[in-house]
Design an enzyme around this catalytic site. Structure first.
Site, mmCIF file in Angstrom:
data_model
loop_
_atom_site.group_PDB
_atom_site.id
_atom_site.type_symbol
_atom_site.label_atom_id
_atom_site.label_comp_id
_atom_site.label_asym_id
_atom_site.label_seq_id
_atom_site.Cartn_x
_atom_site.Cartn_y
_atom_site.Cartn_z
ATOM 1 N N TYR A 204 5.850 -5.471 0.082
ATOM 2 C CA TYR A 204 4.438 -5.232 -0.211
ATOM 3 C C TYR A 204 4.358 -3.924 -0.989
ATOM 4 C CZ TYR A 204 -0.564 -5.377 1.088
ATOM 5 O OH TYR A 204 -1.936 -5.431 1.073
ATOM 6 N N ARG B 217 -5.595 -7.691 -12.811
ATOM 7 C CA ARG B 217 -5.660 -6.316 -12.291
ATOM 8 C C ARG B 217 -4.755 -6.228 -11.080
ATOM 9 N NH1 ARG B 217 -8.409 -4.586 -7.570
ATOM 10 N NH2 ARG B 217 -6.226 -4.586 -7.163
ATOM 11 N N LYS C 109 1.295 -11.156 -0.181
ATOM 12 C CA LYS C 109 0.150 -11.212 0.745
ATOM 13 C C LYS C 109 0.390 -12.318 1.776
ATOM 14 C CE LYS C 109 -2.730 -8.139 -1.154
ATOM 15 N NZ LYS C 109 -3.416 -7.029 -0.500
ATOM 16 N N GLU D 204 -7.481 -12.466 -5.163
ATOM 17 C CA GLU D 204 -6.722 -11.216 -5.121
ATOM 18 C C GLU D 204 -6.449 -10.698 -6.521
ATOM 19 O OE1 GLU D 204 -5.593 -10.029 -1.868
ATOM 20 O OE2 GLU D 204 -5.381 -8.221 -3.087
ATOM 21 N N ASP D 205 -6.761 -9.449 -6.726
ATOM 22 C CA ASP D 205 -6.386 -8.736 -7.949
ATOM 23 C C ASP D 205 -6.884 -9.393 -9.239
ATOM 24 O OD1 ASP D 205 -5.314 -7.088 -6.084
ATOM 25 O OD2 ASP D 205 -3.296 -7.040 -6.886
ATOM 26 N N ASP E 262 -10.237 -10.087 -1.218
ATOM 27 C CA ASP E 262 -9.541 -9.062 -0.449
ATOM 28 C C ASP E 262 -9.825 -7.660 -0.973
ATOM 29 O OD1 ASP E 262 -7.665 -8.211 1.471
ATOM 30 O OD2 ASP E 262 -6.068 -8.185 -0.033
ATOM 31 N N ASP E 263 -9.921 -7.530 -2.292
ATOM 32 C CA ASP E 263 -10.104 -6.202 -2.884
ATOM 33 C C ASP E 263 -11.515 -5.682 -2.670
ATOM 34 O OD1 ASP E 263 -7.431 -6.088 -4.151
ATOM 35 O OD2 ASP E 263 -8.198 -7.878 -5.135
ATOM 36 N N ASN F 224 -3.335 1.793 -5.376
ATOM 37 C CA ASN F 224 -1.954 1.346 -5.201
ATOM 38 C C ASN F 224 -1.321 1.026 -6.557
ATOM 39 O OD1 ASN F 224 -2.077 1.257 -2.303
ATOM 40 N ND2 ASN F 224 -3.422 -0.503 -2.546
HETATM 41 O O1 LIG Z 1 -2.098 -4.948 -2.338
HETATM 42 C C1 LIG Z 1 -2.412 -3.866 -1.795
HETATM 43 O O2 LIG Z 1 -1.584 -3.074 -1.349
HETATM 44 C C2 LIG Z 1 -3.872 -3.543 -1.626
HETATM 45 C C3 LIG Z 1 -4.676 -4.238 -2.613
HETATM 46 O O3 LIG Z 1 -5.181 -5.313 -2.390
HETATM 47 C C4 LIG Z 1 -4.754 -3.688 -3.969
HETATM 48 O O4 LIG Z 1 -4.386 -2.527 -4.191
HETATM 49 O O5 LIG Z 1 -5.162 -4.437 -4.847
HETATM 50 MG MG LIG Z 2 -5.430 -6.457 -4.146
#
Ligand SMILES: O=C([O-])CC(=O)C(=O)O
Ligand SMILES: [Mg+2]
Length: 627
Positions: free
Chosen positions: A175, A228, A246, A318-319, A341-342, A483
């Site tokens: 991760y 992203r 994830k 996600e992202d 999630d973000d 991150n």
């Molecule tokens: O993935 C991770 O560590 C946390 C997160 O969702 C991000 O930074 O987009």
């Molecule tokens: Mg994320």
């Protein structure tokens, strides 16, 4: 014990027989994808379906045990799949069933493994010790990542055993931060697909593509379009590392069965020139599709997902880049079980941390002032959940609470004179104030007690900024959430040193403890990994059909309750990750309770003790015995 003719697979076998599938025959084996003794093919394609269902009696059957309906319909059986009995050589190459040297003498006899393994029989614990010791010899994080990918592809249960038993050591490997580097270099390290790739080439055929995935009973999908990735920007198709990572956490931290998890990357191109010119790039070599073309592909995807997996499948966005993330969430939250999630996961984890912060600094949420650097998904998502919780606690209107929260973006403080030009998700945060151009000036004029970085831009909490926070706060709260580590707004060491050890600090990616003037400071990790596995488990075990803000608040509350006085005494606003499975069970139970309360549960009747129930549903990675 699992066997070919185990009772829980008999329903499947009856259906299979009805559809003309023969399987097994004289020889024993483990029902699996990929075996040398195929059942008679329903059709001519030789791809095979994961056909076994974990029987209730086996160790760690996972969520499927409780709710693993065999959803195969006859129609689904007439697919490109056959299924088979894995034995012998193929059993050793099947990551879902392989146990390597841990196959017992009896299993070696029963499953045609004699001679295919050296004579020694070892325990899973010994395998684990050996692998941990060889992993530790790699000094380069990416080598450890690749070694873990190899293990997952070789022996899934051992992979999860390592991850669960050594969570604090291995989280940074599978991760953040290492997964970020892995995505950047994904083209070079790519070995085998670990999820589904849906590109513009698959337009019009997405349902067929989903059917190619060899598992029917998918419960959680994590999907990205790679635009992203963490704070690293557009990594196109190589963003696949994120859904894979994830979902590994969904299993290890939240107890979702690995086969219930499906990582997906939607490839609509990339605007990353470096990748477009990289001969090893694995995605479409074109610039990103936008507008109608993008929306149509995503819509086809969302419809296909519901058609293939039903309305209880959880889709975690996600992202995605801001401009799509908010729209997708708004568009599909009324018709699908989705969460971002973000926006929402990060909000829930930060709110939990702030509840713990209050025990250290005093006051209520509404007594504090918040300043964010970054007004995208995470920034506005957290801000909104804080305001919502203030309203819940005080009964005041949310608009009033938003005024205690200020956001700075790349153009400076978000103020009402900028309203016209602001993206829609920033508008609620445009308060009356003189324009302020930069973060330092904003800190000076707003005088926040809590400073939160969600900018995706590293090193932006400069010494001046942090010292200014320390000049009017006894205990400045500094959360550097971007991150991976390279994008963190400041390091733990900087936060503690520049505030002379007074900061309450947490970051999105992990930092080692810091020694400052003879004292050890242990930074917390405010990462959505605390929330999404437990949230997902809670949604799955209750059979939720929609995600509601109140469920995020419930998740947050459960996480905050897991912070002990001992944690607080060390300045920690999150419990350690080593107790994450217990934490996830509590989060799941609190979320499920809310799902039932809101009438959005389809799993009835409601189990009485939801914590126990959540725990009983969790996958455990111990090997099973094969008869
Ligand atoms: O993935 C991770 O560590 C946390 C997160 O969702 C991000 O930074 O987009
Ligand atoms: Mg994320």
């Amino acid at each position: 014990m699992i066997s070919l003719f185990s009772s829980s697979s008999s329903k499947f076998l009856r259906r299979a027989a009805a559809a003309g599938v023969q399987c097994g025959g004289r020889r024993r084996g483990v029902l699996a994808r990929g075996g040398r003794e195929k059942g008679k093919a329903v059709m001519d394609n030789t791809r095979e379906v994961e056909a076994y269902m974990d029987p209730k009696a086996t160790v760690g059957g996972g969520v499927e045990d409780a709710y693993g309906e065999d959803r195969a319909t006859e129609e689904q059986l007439v697919t490109p799949w056959t299924f088979s009995v894995a034995s012998g050589y193929n059993l050793l190459r099947d990551p879902h069933h392989n146990k390597g040297l841990a196959f017992t003498e009896k299993e070696r006899d029963a499953h045609y493994l004699r001679g295919l393994l050296p004579p020694i029989v070892v325990s899973q614990e010994l395998q684990e010790r050996k692998l941990m010791s060889s992993l530790r010899q790699y000094k380069v994080p990416l080598q450890r990542y690749v070694a873990m990918v190899d293990l997952q592809e070789r022996n899934e249960r051992l992979f999860f055993k390592l991850l669960i038993d050594n969570v604090e050591e291995l989280l940074p490997v599978v991760y953040t931060p290492t997964v970020g580097e892995a995505c950047q270099k994904y083209g070079s390290i790519f070995r085998r697909p670990q999820g589904l790739y849906i590109s513009l080439k698959e337009k019009g055929k997405i349902l067929e593509v989903l059917k190619n995935w060899p598992v029917w009973s998918v419960q959680v999908i994590v999907v990205t379009d790679g635009e992203r990735i963490l704070g690293l920007g557009d990594l196109g198709c190589q963003g696949m590392g994120i859904p894979v990572g994830k979902l590994a956490l969904y299993t290890a931290l939240g107890g979702l069965r690995p086969s219930a998890c499906l990582p997906i990357t939607i490839d609509v191109g990339t605007n990353n020139e470096q990748l477009l010119n990289d001969e090893f790039y694995i995605g479409l070599r074109q610039r990103r599709a936008r507008g109608q073309e993008y929306d149509d592909l995503l819509h086809e995807f969302m419809c296909a997902v519901k058609q293939q997996y039903g309305e209880k499948v959880l889709v975690q966005f996600e992202d995605f880049a801001n401009h799509n993330a908010f729209d997708l969430l708004t568009r599909y939250s009324k018709t699908h079980l989705v969460f971002n999630d973000d926006i929402q996961g990060t909000a829930s984890v930060v709110l939990a941390g702030l509840v713990a912060v209050l025990k250290l600094v005093g006051g209520t949420l509404a007594d504090h002032r918040y300043l964010f650097l970054g007004a995208g998904e995470a920034g506005t998502g957290i801000a909104e959940l804080i305001a919502l919780e203030m309203s819940r606690q005080t009964g005041t209107p949310i608009e009033q609470n938003r005024e205690k929260i200020w956001l700075v973006d790349s153009k400076g403080l978000i103020v009402s004179s900028r309203l016209e030009s602001l993206q829609h998700f920033k508008k609620p945060w445009a308060h009356d104030h003189e324009p302020v151009n930069n973060l330092l000036d904003a800190v000076q004029v707003i005088k926040p007690s809590v400073l939160i970085g969600t900018s995706g831009a590293g090193k932006t909490f400069t010494q001046d900024v942090v010292e200014t926070m320390a000049s009017f706060n006894e205990k400045p709260v500094i959360l550097a959430l971007s991150n991976p580590t390279s994008q963190s707004e400041c390091t733990a060491e900087e936060a503690y040193t520049w505030t002379k050890g007074r900061a309450i600090f947490a970051s999105g990616s992990p930092f080692d403890p810091v020694e400052y003037e003879g004292k050890t400071f242990v930074p917390g990790q405010a990462n959505n990994a605390y929330i999404f596995p437990g949230l997902g488990l809670g949604l799955v075990i209750s059979g939720a059909i929609r995600v509601h803000d109140e469920m995020l608040l419930a998740a947050s509350e459960a996480l905050a309750q897991q912070v002990t006085q001992e944690n607080l005494d060390k300045g920690l606003i999150y419990p350690p990750f080593k107790s994450i499975r217990k934490i996830s069970a509590h989060i799941a139970a609190n979320v499920a309770a809310k799902v039932y309360e809101l009438g959005l549960a389809t799993r009835l009747p409601r189990p009485e003790n939801l914590v126990k129930y959540a725990e009983s549903c969790m996958y455990t990675p111990a090997y099973r015995c094969y008869r």
